[in-house]
Design a protein around this motif. Sequence first.
Motif, PDB file in Angstrom:
ATOM      1  N   PHE A  22      -6.030   0.452  -2.115  1.00 26.93           N
ATOM      2  CA  PHE A  22      -6.351  -0.551  -1.091  1.00 26.93           C
ATOM      3  C   PHE A  22      -6.585  -1.913  -1.734  1.00 26.93           C
ATOM      4  O   PHE A  22      -6.068  -2.931  -1.283  1.00 26.93           O
ATOM      5  N   ASN A  23      -7.399  -1.908  -2.786  1.00 29.46           N
ATOM      6  CA  ASN A  23      -7.752  -3.158  -3.453  1.00 29.46           C
ATOM      7  C   ASN A  23      -6.521  -3.832  -4.050  1.00 29.46           C
ATOM      8  O   ASN A  23      -6.285  -5.027  -3.851  1.00 29.46           O
ATOM      9  N   GLN A  24      -5.706  -3.038  -4.748  1.00 35.33           N
ATOM     10  CA  GLN A  24      -4.520  -3.600  -5.389  1.00 35.33           C
ATOM     11  C   GLN A  24      -3.545  -4.141  -4.348  1.00 35.33           C
ATOM     12  O   GLN A  24      -2.978  -5.232  -4.511  1.00 35.33           O
ATOM     13  N   ALA A  25      -3.339  -3.394  -3.254  1.00 34.49           N
ATOM     14  CA  ALA A  25      -2.407  -3.828  -2.206  1.00 34.49           C
ATOM     15  C   ALA A  25      -2.901  -5.104  -1.538  1.00 34.49           C
ATOM     16  O   ALA A  25      -2.097  -6.004  -1.233  1.00 34.49           O
ATOM     17  N   LEU A  36       0.826  -1.208   0.000  1.00 37.90           N
ATOM     18  CA  LEU A  36       0.000   0.000   0.000  1.00 37.90           C
ATOM     19  C   LEU A  36       0.859   1.258   0.000  1.00 37.90           C
ATOM     20  O   LEU A  36       0.630   2.183  -0.800  1.00 37.90           O
ATOM     21  N   PHE A  37       1.863   1.310   0.883  1.00 35.56           N
ATOM     22  CA  PHE A  37       2.697   2.505   0.981  1.00 35.56           C
ATOM     23  C   PHE A  37       3.624   2.641  -0.223  1.00 35.56           C
ATOM     24  O   PHE A  37       4.069   3.740  -0.546  1.00 35.56           O
ATOM     25  N   ARG A  38       3.917   1.533  -0.881  1.00 32.96           N
ATOM     26  CA  ARG A  38       4.713   1.594  -2.102  1.00 32.96           C
ATOM     27  C   ARG A  38       3.874   2.160  -3.248  1.00 32.96           C
ATOM     28  O   ARG A  38       4.364   2.950  -4.050  1.00 32.96           O
ATOM     29  N   SER A  95       1.737   8.627   0.271  1.00 36.12           N
ATOM     30  CA  SER A  95       1.006   9.617   1.072  1.00 36.12           C
ATOM     31  C   SER A  95       0.055   8.954   2.068  1.00 36.12           C
ATOM     32  O   SER A  95      -0.370   9.572   3.040  1.00 36.12           O
ATOM     33  N   LEU A  96      -0.269   7.679   1.842  1.00 34.64           N
ATOM     34  CA  LEU A  96      -1.193   6.988   2.740  1.00 34.64           C
ATOM     35  C   LEU A  96      -0.566   6.666   4.090  1.00 34.64           C
ATOM     36  O   LEU A  96      -1.273   6.255   5.022  1.00 34.64           O
TER      37      LEU A  96
END
Length: 296
Positions: free
Chosen positions: A94-97, A32-34, A38-39
């Motif tokens: 979110f979904n992709q992570a 997600l952070f990759r 900004s998340l």
Amino acid sequence: MSFTEHQALVKKNIEQIGSNINALSSSFYSHLFRLNPSLTHIFHGGVPILNRKFNSMLSTFKNVHDLHKISVALEGMAKRHIAYHAEASHFKDFNQALLMALEDTLQDSFTPALKEAWSDVFQEVAAIMVEVLRDAPSAGKDKISIKQQSTALMDEIGEIEVVTRVHQRFYDYMYDDDYIGLFFHHRAKKLIIRKQTEFMVAAFGGENLYTGEPPAFIHMHMYITKEMSDIRDVYLRRAILEEGLSEALCQRWLAVDHSFHASIEKHSIDECVMRVWGQHPFTVKKPILYQSPKAQ
């Protein structure tokens, strides 16, 4: 396969994940952070907090067969995320992570049918939350977002080489410190400088080349106190100013850096989370005659 069948498949899969849930959580936040650095400003806190949030998310998916019953809870969750500057566009990340983390954890068991089921269930849950976010009052929409502030900061810093040079100065101080330097024994300085530079450039809104774990997971077994963070601040501020950056840029750099402190600092050694069974918390003892660096 119908949506009802997808619901049942996801519920069964969550039960099968069992003790691997923390590994799945770590993989999720790393991806997600990759995908969107900004998340980190929305999902902050130490490993127990991040894992608890992830577990809560999985519980939602597990109970999605009663979607009409949990819709009120989902709407409440979405309203809380508004205060954290969550946006409808974030759900794509979110979904992709989540799918990437599931593939990492389940490997060959993550079949195309299971992937389709997770995607279907996620989209159903996200649709409820996205509607709330889109209909929410424009609180904060007239303000510059964290991501926009970070992007503007990287634009003003200019070159990645500037960030690298700041970190070279910074880690020279850190490694030479009789107290904080104990954390870096047998650690390759050049590698740490490169990783920290990649991470902060992404956090500043620049090119995202960082492929490591989030700060919370990197430091989860390390007993890092507020006092240590304050010492670190002195060295970072000194390095930034010595590189010739303005006081205003220094303050903005430190503000971004401080946003990660909550995920690293611990109030007691009991808050340390071990990476593997049998591991002990990584602690360092302050020398008796140690003197903290003076702030500029």
